[in-house]
Design a protein around this motif. Structure first.
Motif, mmCIF file in Angstrom:
data_model
loop_
_atom_site.group_PDB
_atom_site.id
_atom_site.type_symbol
_atom_site.label_atom_id
_atom_site.label_comp_id
_atom_site.label_asym_id
_atom_site.label_seq_id
_atom_site.Cartn_x
_atom_site.Cartn_y
_atom_site.Cartn_z
ATOM 1 N N ARG A 133 63.811 -70.947 -37.160
ATOM 2 C CA ARG A 133 62.704 -71.692 -37.632
ATOM 3 C C ARG A 133 62.193 -72.835 -37.222
ATOM 4 O O ARG A 133 61.016 -73.407 -37.010
ATOM 5 N N ARG A 134 63.348 -73.886 -36.546
ATOM 6 C CA ARG A 134 62.983 -74.720 -35.716
ATOM 7 C C ARG A 134 62.174 -74.402 -34.474
ATOM 8 O O ARG A 134 61.257 -75.163 -34.076
ATOM 9 N N ALA A 135 62.773 -73.396 -33.978
ATOM 10 C CA ALA A 135 61.744 -72.916 -32.831
ATOM 11 C C ALA A 135 60.293 -72.398 -33.041
ATOM 12 O O ALA A 135 59.521 -72.872 -32.294
ATOM 13 N N ALA A 136 59.962 -71.878 -34.031
ATOM 14 C CA ALA A 136 58.994 -71.581 -34.628
ATOM 15 C C ALA A 136 57.824 -72.619 -34.740
ATOM 16 O O ALA A 136 56.923 -72.739 -34.404
ATOM 17 N N HIS A 137 58.604 -73.967 -35.043
ATOM 18 C CA HIS A 137 57.763 -75.144 -35.530
ATOM 19 C C HIS A 137 57.724 -76.007 -33.904
ATOM 20 O O HIS A 137 56.906 -76.729 -33.741
ATOM 21 N N ALA A 138 58.463 -75.394 -33.061
ATOM 22 C CA ALA A 138 58.295 -75.922 -31.353
ATOM 23 C C ALA A 138 57.199 -75.276 -30.697
ATOM 24 O O ALA A 138 57.022 -75.455 -29.344
ATOM 25 N N LEU A 139 56.635 -74.489 -31.136
ATOM 26 C CA LEU A 139 55.641 -73.548 -30.525
ATOM 27 C C LEU A 139 54.235 -74.038 -30.695
ATOM 28 O O LEU A 139 53.910 -74.935 -31.433
ATOM 29 N N THR A 140 53.457 -74.164 -29.438
ATOM 30 C CA THR A 140 52.130 -74.456 -29.271
ATOM 31 C C THR A 140 51.233 -73.588 -30.219
ATOM 32 O O THR A 140 51.717 -72.613 -30.493
ATOM 33 N N PRO A 141 50.169 -74.158 -30.555
ATOM 34 C CA PRO A 141 49.250 -73.225 -31.192
ATOM 35 C C PRO A 141 48.861 -72.056 -30.266
ATOM 36 O O PRO A 141 48.704 -72.065 -28.887
ATOM 37 N N GLY A 142 49.037 -70.551 -30.846
ATOM 38 C CA GLY A 142 48.927 -69.429 -30.173
ATOM 39 C C GLY A 142 50.080 -69.122 -29.186
ATOM 40 O O GLY A 142 50.382 -67.935 -28.784
ATOM 41 N N GLY A 143 51.315 -69.962 -29.545
ATOM 42 C CA GLY A 143 52.383 -69.616 -28.903
ATOM 43 C C GLY A 143 53.383 -68.371 -29.367
ATOM 44 O O GLY A 143 53.094 -68.260 -30.725
ATOM 45 N N ILE A 144 54.194 -68.059 -28.823
ATOM 46 C CA ILE A 144 54.870 -66.739 -29.414
ATOM 47 C C ILE A 144 56.519 -66.936 -29.395
ATOM 48 O O ILE A 144 56.990 -67.742 -28.421
ATOM 49 N N LEU A 145 57.142 -66.862 -30.636
ATOM 50 C CA LEU A 145 58.508 -66.835 -30.752
ATOM 51 C C LEU A 145 58.841 -65.262 -30.655
ATOM 52 O O LEU A 145 58.496 -64.552 -31.442
ATOM 53 N N LEU A 146 59.849 -65.037 -29.477
ATOM 54 C CA LEU A 146 60.467 -63.573 -29.331
ATOM 55 C C LEU A 146 61.771 -63.518 -29.702
ATOM 56 O O LEU A 146 62.539 -64.176 -28.970
ATOM 57 N N ILE A 147 62.091 -62.683 -30.896
ATOM 58 C CA ILE A 147 63.697 -62.657 -31.185
ATOM 59 C C ILE A 147 64.112 -61.193 -30.905
ATOM 60 O O ILE A 147 63.250 -60.532 -31.589
ATOM 61 N N VAL A 148 64.952 -61.011 -30.188
ATOM 62 C CA VAL A 148 65.603 -59.830 -29.939
ATOM 63 C C VAL A 148 66.931 -59.851 -30.023
ATOM 64 O O VAL A 148 67.623 -60.656 -29.724
ATOM 65 N N ASP A 149 67.335 -58.859 -31.195
ATOM 66 C CA ASP A 149 68.883 -58.902 -31.559
ATOM 67 C C ASP A 149 69.147 -57.437 -31.246
ATOM 68 O O ASP A 149 68.619 -56.368 -31.306
ATOM 69 N N HIS A 150 70.790 -57.171 -31.502
ATOM 70 C CA HIS A 150 71.387 -55.994 -31.390
ATOM 71 C C HIS A 150 70.938 -55.298 -32.772
ATOM 72 O O HIS A 150 71.176 -55.955 -33.508
ATOM 73 N N GLY A 151 70.553 -54.052 -32.591
ATOM 74 C CA GLY A 151 70.411 -53.446 -34.048
ATOM 75 C C GLY A 151 71.440 -52.253 -34.109
ATOM 76 O O GLY A 151 71.213 -51.428 -35.079
ATOM 77 N N SER A 152 72.446 -52.068 -33.227
ATOM 78 C CA SER A 152 73.402 -51.045 -33.221
ATOM 79 C C SER A 152 74.680 -51.414 -32.505
ATOM 80 O O SER A 152 74.490 -52.366 -31.760
ATOM 81 N N VAL A 153 75.669 -50.919 -32.751
ATOM 82 C CA VAL A 153 76.941 -51.393 -32.212
ATOM 83 C C VAL A 153 77.011 -50.733 -30.693
ATOM 84 O O VAL A 153 76.869 -49.699 -30.419
ATOM 85 N N ARG A 154 77.362 -51.631 -29.699
ATOM 86 C CA ARG A 154 77.655 -51.070 -28.522
ATOM 87 C C ARG A 154 79.089 -50.996 -28.151
ATOM 88 O O ARG A 154 79.888 -51.929 -28.673
#
Length: 216
Positions: A133-154
């Motif tokens: 959430r803090r990262a989202a607030h650190a975006l410039t207008p038009g900026g992108i927060l990209l979150i990629v998580d593991h969605g399965s067991v490796r």
């Protein structure tokens, strides 16, 4: 007081865990970009990027090579040293700045056109939703927060429990509790890919992708 002591011990354990993980490897395992970051960033105008949990610098290097100025953040000094060396070997020192942060405690200053959180997951207590959430607030207008998580067991991961529950993209986005008048989800998806582990083994894995844009 006991709660404070437990939190300090947890932070120290997390820092030691990641430092020992990188230092114990002895050499760089992965210095290439995560594909979902490259897929997203190649369609953006280069600017200032923040790489949260930069590891050994593969994503940072890709961004810097594509004309981004990158602040690379990690809790482990060895990870940051390897990121700096990787940038230097490629003549990109002026495009990369490294900062050590325990994101549970501190966050980089400034605003960013792209903030990347690739697999920002840990076996230790971590206030992830508040950090993102803090990262989202650190975006410039038009900026992108990209979150990629593991969605399965490796098979090679520190967590191989087959009963592990992986949150959906919608779950992750809802946890951010962002004002819909100021942020909007750009992508919520669970793509699959073939991944290679540290021993060269391969497996089909699922990624959980959440891309959030700050509205202009």
């Amino acid at each position: 007081m006991d709660e404070c002591i437990r939190e300090i011990h947890a932070a120290n354990d997390a820092a030691s865990f990641w430092e020992q993980l990188y230092r114990g490897k002895g050499s760089v395992w992965k210095d290439t970009a995560n594909p979902l970051l490259a897929e997203t960033a190649r369609h953006l105008t280069p600017g200032h990027a923040l790489d949260l949990g930069c590891g050994e610098g593969g994503d940072t290097l890709w961004l810097a090579t594509h004309e981004w100025h990158v602040t690379a953040v990690d809790i482990a000094p060895t990870a940051l040293q390897r990121t700096s060396r990787l940038a230097a070997r490629n003549g990109l020192e002026s495009s990369v700045r490294t900062e050590q942060h325990d994101l549970a405690e501190t966050f980089p200053s400034g605003t960013f056109d792209l903030i990347s959180a690739q697999y920002l997951q840990t076996p230790y207590a971590f206030p992830r939703a508040s950090v993102l959430r803090r990262a989202a607030h650190a975006l410039t207008p038009g900026g992108i927060l990209l979150i990629v998580d593991h969605g399965s067991v490796r098979p090679w991961a520190w967590n191989t429990d087959p009963d592990t529950r992986f949150p959906s993209p919608e779950d992750i986005y809802d946890e951010l509790a962002l004002d819909t008048a100021r942020w909007t989800p750009q992508r919520l998806a669970t793509p699959q890919r073939v991944a290679t582990g540290p021993g060269g083994q391969t497996a089909t894995v699922t990624d959980t992708v959440v891309a959030v844009r700050r509205l202009a």
